[in-house]
Design a protein around this motif. Structure first.
Motif, mmCIF file in Angstrom:
data_model
loop_
_atom_site.group_PDB
_atom_site.id
_atom_site.type_symbol
_atom_site.label_atom_id
_atom_site.label_comp_id
_atom_site.label_asym_id
_atom_site.label_seq_id
_atom_site.Cartn_x
_atom_site.Cartn_y
_atom_site.Cartn_z
ATOM 1 N N GLU A 18 0.832 -1.203 0.000
ATOM 2 C CA GLU A 18 0.000 0.000 0.000
ATOM 3 C C GLU A 18 0.867 1.254 0.000
ATOM 4 O OE1 GLU A 18 -3.646 2.082 2.577
ATOM 5 O OE2 GLU A 18 -2.745 0.192 3.243
ATOM 6 N N LYS A 56 0.664 4.140 -2.907
ATOM 7 C CA LYS A 56 0.386 5.553 -2.635
ATOM 8 C C LYS A 56 1.556 6.437 -3.055
ATOM 9 C CE LYS A 56 -2.920 4.795 1.137
ATOM 10 N NZ LYS A 56 -3.197 4.974 2.576
ATOM 11 N N HIS A 101 1.605 6.794 -6.907
ATOM 12 C CA HIS A 101 0.564 7.704 -7.396
ATOM 13 C C HIS A 101 0.902 9.162 -7.058
ATOM 14 C CE1 HIS A 101 -1.736 4.094 -8.212
ATOM 15 N NE2 HIS A 101 -2.671 4.833 -8.778
ATOM 16 N N ARG A 102 1.536 9.366 -5.918
ATOM 17 C CA ARG A 102 1.927 10.740 -5.551
ATOM 18 C C ARG A 102 3.022 11.252 -6.492
ATOM 19 N NH1 ARG A 102 1.882 15.390 -4.276
ATOM 20 N NH2 ARG A 102 2.085 16.288 -2.196
ATOM 21 N N GLN A 144 4.644 9.820 0.921
ATOM 22 C CA GLN A 144 3.601 10.549 0.195
ATOM 23 C C GLN A 144 3.744 12.068 0.314
ATOM 24 O OE1 GLN A 144 -0.421 8.831 1.019
ATOM 25 N NE2 GLN A 144 0.746 7.370 2.236
#
Length: 352
Positions: free
Chosen positions: A196, A200, A203-204, A294
């Protein structure tokens, strides 16, 4: 016989199987069978003529299955209007069939079954001797207990060309095929079971990289937005492996994405020059170095943390300093193009 780029749809479909190592490919032709046979002659495939093509697609399925020899263990059935399936999909299905116990294997993209199914020859007799109103789908539906859905990162298993609009979608997909779509990238990440945290973080990084590209293109930079997005999303696809940049690049190369593989290979170590135009690998490298987990942090701060972490390892510290130097060089290139500090661009909200 419709053209898709430089090849016909049928040629694309045939070559997919050849590239996946399937040497026995048979084309079932009905209407204008002679024209079809002449067109595929250079490909070295066997042409099966369906004299009852006017009875519908299922009659062509039966015609093809009737030609199977007793020693054949299984067969694919691919409608010609699904022409852009990837060889990696065919290869994965074959592996699942040979190592598993199920008699029917379907490719599944984003939870939806697509084409082609791989069917055990034990169902050949039933296909030949049955005439289900719902065609092959109805017949195979009787054997759900013997079916396996294989997740694939190949949107083309769902893309047909029944309408002019479908055809235009396929043309655009073919044009961009060297780079996976957003959903294909996410499917690859899921298939590789990234954590996970990696999901994340990726994607950041992708959100920041896309923001940079949009501004840089307005400033005149020649950058491929789709390539940057895919490279950013997949840069840590092999994060759990040693030399994860190299491992990720090899994984993507094997899946038919050499351009993305080059971006991923360079996201840890890159050779940049202020004299060369800004490139997609440089944008992804920079975005990755600006995101910790992130959160966006200043580049010097990000590397200061790493230098402290590896302060007793001279070789590791040298690698960190080398990457810091490259990150700052790329930052200068970006700011020169933008005509303003990088931080002023990065204040905008990012996301995909």
């Amino acid at each position: 016989m419709l053209k898709l780029g430089s090849c016909t749809a049928l040629e694309h479909a045939v070559r997919c199987f050849f590239r996946a190592g399937v040497r026995d490919v048979r084309v079932v032709a009905g209407y204008r069978a002679e024209t079809v046979a002449e067109a595929v002659k250079p490909l070295g495939v066997r042409v099966v003529v369906n004299q009852y093509f006017d009875k519908g697609m299922y009659s062509s399925v039966q015609a093809g299955v009737r030609t199977l020899e007793p020693e054949v263990r299984a067969f694919f059935l691919l409608p010609a209007d699904y022409p852009l399936v990837r060889k990696s999909t065919v290869g994965k299905m074959l592996e699942c069939f040979h190592t598993g116990s199920k008699g029917i294997v379907y490719p599944v993209f984003q939870g939806r079954r697509g084409h082609p199914p791989l069917i055990s020859a034990r169902y050949a007799g039933d296909i030949i001797n049955s005439f289900p109103a719902g065609g092959l789908r109805e017949l195979l539906g009787k054997y759900e207990h013997d079916a396996l859905g294989v997740p694939v990162s190949d949107e083309a298993v769902l893309l047909d060309m029944d309408t002019p609009e479908d055809y235009e979608v396929l043309l655009q997909y073919l044009k961009n095929r060297a780079v996976p779509t957003l959903e294909e990238c996410r499917s690859i990440l899921r298939e590789c079971r990234v954590s996970e945290l990696v999901w994340k973080h990726s994607h950041r990084v992708a959100g920041l990289a896309l923001l940079l590209v949009k501004h840089l293109k307005k400033a005149g930079a020649a950058l491929d937005e789709d390539l940057v997005l895919a490279g950013a999303l997949l840069h840590d696809v092999a994060r759990s492996q040693p030399d994860h940049a190299g491992a990720g690049a090899r994984l993507l190369e094997a899946r038919g994405y050499p351009l993305v593989a080059k971006v991923v290979a360079a996201h840890m170590d890159i050779d940049s020059s202020e004299d060369m135009p800004l490139s997609e690998p440089e944008v992804v490298f920079l975005a990755d170095k600006m995101i910790k987990d992130q959160s966006m942090i200043p580049i010097p701060e990000r590397f200061a943390v790493m230098l402290e972490m590896y302060k007793d390892d001279r070789q590791a510290c040298e690698a960190v300093l080398r990457r810091l130097k490259q990150a700052l060089l790329i930052k200068r290139k970006v700011e020169k193009l933008l005509g303003r500090p990088l931080e002023s661009v990065c204040r905008a909200k990012t996301g995909i």
